[in-house]
Design a protein around this motif. Structure first.
Motif, PDB file in Angstrom:
ATOM      1  N   ASN A  93      12.705  12.963  -1.474  1.00 45.80           N
ATOM      2  CA  ASN A  93      13.017  13.010  -0.046  1.00 45.80           C
ATOM      3  C   ASN A  93      14.172  13.965   0.238  1.00 45.80           C
ATOM      4  N   GLN A  94      15.186  13.918  -0.613  1.00 47.24           N
ATOM      5  CA  GLN A  94      16.338  14.796  -0.445  1.00 47.24           C
ATOM      6  C   GLN A  94      15.945  16.261  -0.633  1.00 47.24           C
ATOM      7  N   LEU A  95      15.142  16.532  -1.644  1.00 46.23           N
ATOM      8  CA  LEU A  95      14.707  17.896  -1.910  1.00 46.23           C
ATOM      9  C   LEU A  95      13.785  18.411  -0.812  1.00 46.23           C
ATOM     10  N   ALA A  96      12.954  17.536  -0.270  1.00 48.09           N
ATOM     11  CA  ALA A  96      12.054  17.939   0.815  1.00 48.09           C
ATOM     12  C   ALA A  96      12.843  18.400   2.028  1.00 48.09           C
ATOM     13  N   ASN A  97      13.958  17.746   2.294  1.00 43.87           N
ATOM     14  CA  ASN A  97      14.826  18.151   3.407  1.00 43.87           C
ATOM     15  C   ASN A  97      15.555  19.455   3.121  1.00 43.87           C
ATOM     16  N   GLU A  98      16.054  19.590   1.915  1.00 46.90           N
ATOM     17  CA  GLU A  98      16.815  20.780   1.547  1.00 46.90           C
ATOM     18  C   GLU A  98      15.945  22.039   1.523  1.00 46.90           C
ATOM     19  N   TYR A  99      14.686  21.897   1.089  1.00 46.22           N
ATOM     20  CA  TYR A  99      13.798  23.057   0.947  1.00 46.22           C
ATOM     21  C   TYR A  99      12.755  23.124   2.058  1.00 46.22           C
ATOM     22  N   ARG A 100      13.017  22.461   3.164  1.00 48.53           N
ATOM     23  CA  ARG A 100      12.053  22.340   4.249  1.00 48.53           C
ATOM     24  C   ARG A 100      11.478  23.691   4.683  1.00 48.53           C
ATOM     25  N   GLU A 101      12.312  24.706   4.778  1.00 50.73           N
ATOM     26  CA  GLU A 101      11.876  26.011   5.275  1.00 50.73           C
ATOM     27  C   GLU A 101      11.246  26.875   4.194  1.00 50.73           C
ATOM     28  N   LYS A 102      11.459  26.524   2.933  1.00 50.66           N
ATOM     29  CA  LYS A 102      11.031  27.402   1.834  1.00 50.66           C
ATOM     30  C   LYS A 102       9.776  26.943   1.111  1.00 50.66           C
ATOM     31  N   MET A 103       9.518  25.664   1.082  1.00 55.40           N
ATOM     32  CA  MET A 103       8.368  25.160   0.338  1.00 55.40           C
ATOM     33  C   MET A 103       7.958  23.791   0.864  1.00 55.40           C
ATOM     34  N   LYS A 104       6.880  23.258   0.316  1.00 59.38           N
ATOM     35  CA  LYS A 104       6.376  21.962   0.762  1.00 59.38           C
ATOM     36  C   LYS A 104       6.050  21.094  -0.459  1.00 59.38           C
ATOM     37  N   ILE A 105       6.444  19.829  -0.377  1.00 60.21           N
ATOM     38  CA  ILE A 105       6.114  18.862  -1.420  1.00 60.21           C
ATOM     39  C   ILE A 105       4.875  18.082  -0.988  1.00 60.21           C
ATOM     40  N   VAL A 106       3.888  18.042  -1.868  1.00 57.68           N
ATOM     41  CA  VAL A 106       2.659  17.291  -1.621  1.00 57.68           C
ATOM     42  C   VAL A 106       2.524  16.236  -2.715  1.00 57.68           C
ATOM     43  N   VAL A 107       2.392  14.980  -2.310  1.00 53.53           N
ATOM     44  CA  VAL A 107       2.240  13.874  -3.259  1.00 53.53           C
ATOM     45  C   VAL A 107       0.824  13.320  -3.117  1.00 53.53           C
ATOM     46  N   VAL A 108       0.128  13.213  -4.235  1.00 55.39           N
ATOM     47  CA  VAL A 108      -1.247  12.691  -4.229  1.00 55.39           C
ATOM     48  C   VAL A 108      -1.324  11.439  -5.097  1.00 55.39           C
ATOM     49  N   PHE A 109      -1.808  10.351  -4.520  1.00 54.73           N
ATOM     50  CA  PHE A 109      -2.027   9.117  -5.263  1.00 54.73           C
ATOM     51  C   PHE A 109      -3.502   9.014  -5.635  1.00 54.73           C
ATOM     52  N   TRP A 110      -3.773   8.697  -6.900  1.00 51.21           N
ATOM     53  CA  TRP A 110      -5.154   8.476  -7.332  1.00 51.21           C
ATOM     54  C   TRP A 110      -5.536   7.034  -6.993  1.00 51.21           C
ATOM     55  N   ASN A 111      -5.655   6.779  -5.726  1.00 54.25           N
ATOM     56  CA  ASN A 111      -5.911   5.425  -5.236  1.00 54.25           C
ATOM     57  C   ASN A 111      -6.784   5.448  -3.998  1.00 54.25           C
ATOM     58  N   LYS A 112      -7.276   4.276  -3.643  1.00 53.13           N
ATOM     59  CA  LYS A 112      -7.856   4.104  -2.322  1.00 53.13           C
ATOM     60  C   LYS A 112      -6.710   3.933  -1.323  1.00 53.13           C
ATOM     61  N   LYS A 113      -7.010   4.117  -0.067  1.00 53.17           N
ATOM     62  CA  LYS A 113      -5.992   4.070   0.984  1.00 53.17           C
ATOM     63  C   LYS A 113      -5.208   2.762   0.963  1.00 53.17           C
ATOM     64  N   ARG A 114      -5.909   1.649   0.836  1.00 50.81           N
ATOM     65  CA  ARG A 114      -5.246   0.346   0.921  1.00 50.81           C
ATOM     66  C   ARG A 114      -4.250   0.116  -0.224  1.00 50.81           C
ATOM     67  N   ASP A 115      -4.463   0.802  -1.353  1.00 49.16           N
ATOM     68  CA  ASP A 115      -3.624   0.577  -2.525  1.00 49.16           C
ATOM     69  C   ASP A 115      -2.331   1.378  -2.521  1.00 49.16           C
ATOM     70  N   MET A 116      -2.272   2.420  -1.682  1.00 46.17           N
ATOM     71  CA  MET A 116      -1.068   3.257  -1.683  1.00 46.17           C
ATOM     72  C   MET A 116      -0.359   3.310  -0.337  1.00 46.17           C
ATOM     73  N   LYS A 117      -0.936   2.643   0.670  1.00 51.71           N
ATOM     74  CA  LYS A 117      -0.412   2.728   2.030  1.00 51.71           C
ATOM     75  C   LYS A 117       1.034   2.262   2.136  1.00 51.71           C
ATOM     76  N   LYS A 118       1.356   1.145   1.504  1.00 48.22           N
ATOM     77  CA  LYS A 118       2.717   0.597   1.577  1.00 48.22           C
ATOM     78  C   LYS A 118       3.720   1.518   0.896  1.00 48.22           C
ATOM     79  N   LEU A 119       3.365   2.030  -0.272  1.00 44.89           N
ATOM     80  CA  LEU A 119       4.258   2.913  -1.021  1.00 44.89           C
ATOM     81  C   LEU A 119       4.455   4.245  -0.300  1.00 44.89           C
TER      82      LEU A 119
END
Length: 230
Positions: A111-137
């Motif tokens: 989260n901290q890095l995403a804010n610091e590098y907001r203009e330069k790059m993008k962080i993409v996180v992918v969960f190998w899950n169904k929607k219901r299993d990763m929604k809370k996290l």
């Protein structure tokens, strides 16, 4: 004038050939991964863990770095699917699973890095899950991070799962430049002890991820003539 035209034509043909010979990530994985797995399994069976690590580094450095990363697409919570090529910035793509225990400072560091590098790059996180299993996290990640999910039951996710989840597992980080060329792949690193306090855990993950982001942003590109299997 004819000589100049001939030289120009030869240069154009060469440039076109170079573009055509840029390896695609999935093709290079298909051409090299089976041999890597065979050698790696032999090394692990003999408990030669250093050799196994060298084999992985060799696969990445000699066959995958500089390949054109596939334009994978992922489902997002409450939004349409997103294709990586639409981001148009360098990307840190990290794969997880909801049942894989994350370090206490891991998400705060991202989260901290995403804010610091907001203009330069993008962080993409992918969960190998169904929607219901990763929604809370998923709610724990900053709004500047694109949180996605993919599952074997979804037809559109099958290629992604085949070339990312079923090959390199998780957690794994893929560093991709703005031209969709693969800069590096980093497997899950040794996690700090559970007893480590939040501050030290956050520092640990911050420096681990940041070292990769620095190389991603200053990356000057790779040899565009890399061939599959080289």
């Amino acid at each position: 004038m004819k000589k100049f035209y001939l030289l120009f034509l030869m240069f154009s043909i060469t440039a076109s050939a170079n573009v055509d010979t840029i390896a695609v990530f999935s093709e290079s994985v298909k051409a090299n991964f089976k041999k890597y797995v065979s050698l790696s399994n032999k090394a692990y069976n003999k408990k030669n863990y250093q050799k196994a690590e060298r084999l992985f580094d060799s696969l990445v450095n000699n066959s995958l770095k500089g390949t054109h990363f596939d334009d994978f697409s992922f489902k997002r919570l409450g939004k349409s699917r997103i294709q990586l090529s639409k981001i148009e910035k360098p990307i840190l793509l990290i794969t997880y699973s909801s049942w894989c225990i994350m370090g206490k400072g891991e998400i705060p560091a991202l989260n901290q890095l995403a804010n610091e590098y907001r203009e330069k790059m993008k962080i993409v996180v992918v969960f190998w899950n169904k929607k219901r299993d990763m929604k809370k996290l998923a709610k724990k990640f900053d709004k500047d991070i694109i949180v996605c999910y993919a599952h074997d039951s979804e037809y559109k996710d099958l290629k992604t799962i085949s070339y990312l989840k079923k090959t390199f597992g998780f957690p794994t980080s893929y560093l991709i430049d703005e031209n969709m060329e693969l800069v590096d792949i980093q497997k899950n690193f040794v996690k700090p002890e559970n007893k480590m306090n939040m501050k030290n855990s956050l520092d640990f993950y911050y420096h681990k991820f940041n070292s990769g982001l620095t190389s991603l942003i200053v990356n000057d590109g790779f040899d565009n003539t890399r061939m599959v299997g080289n």
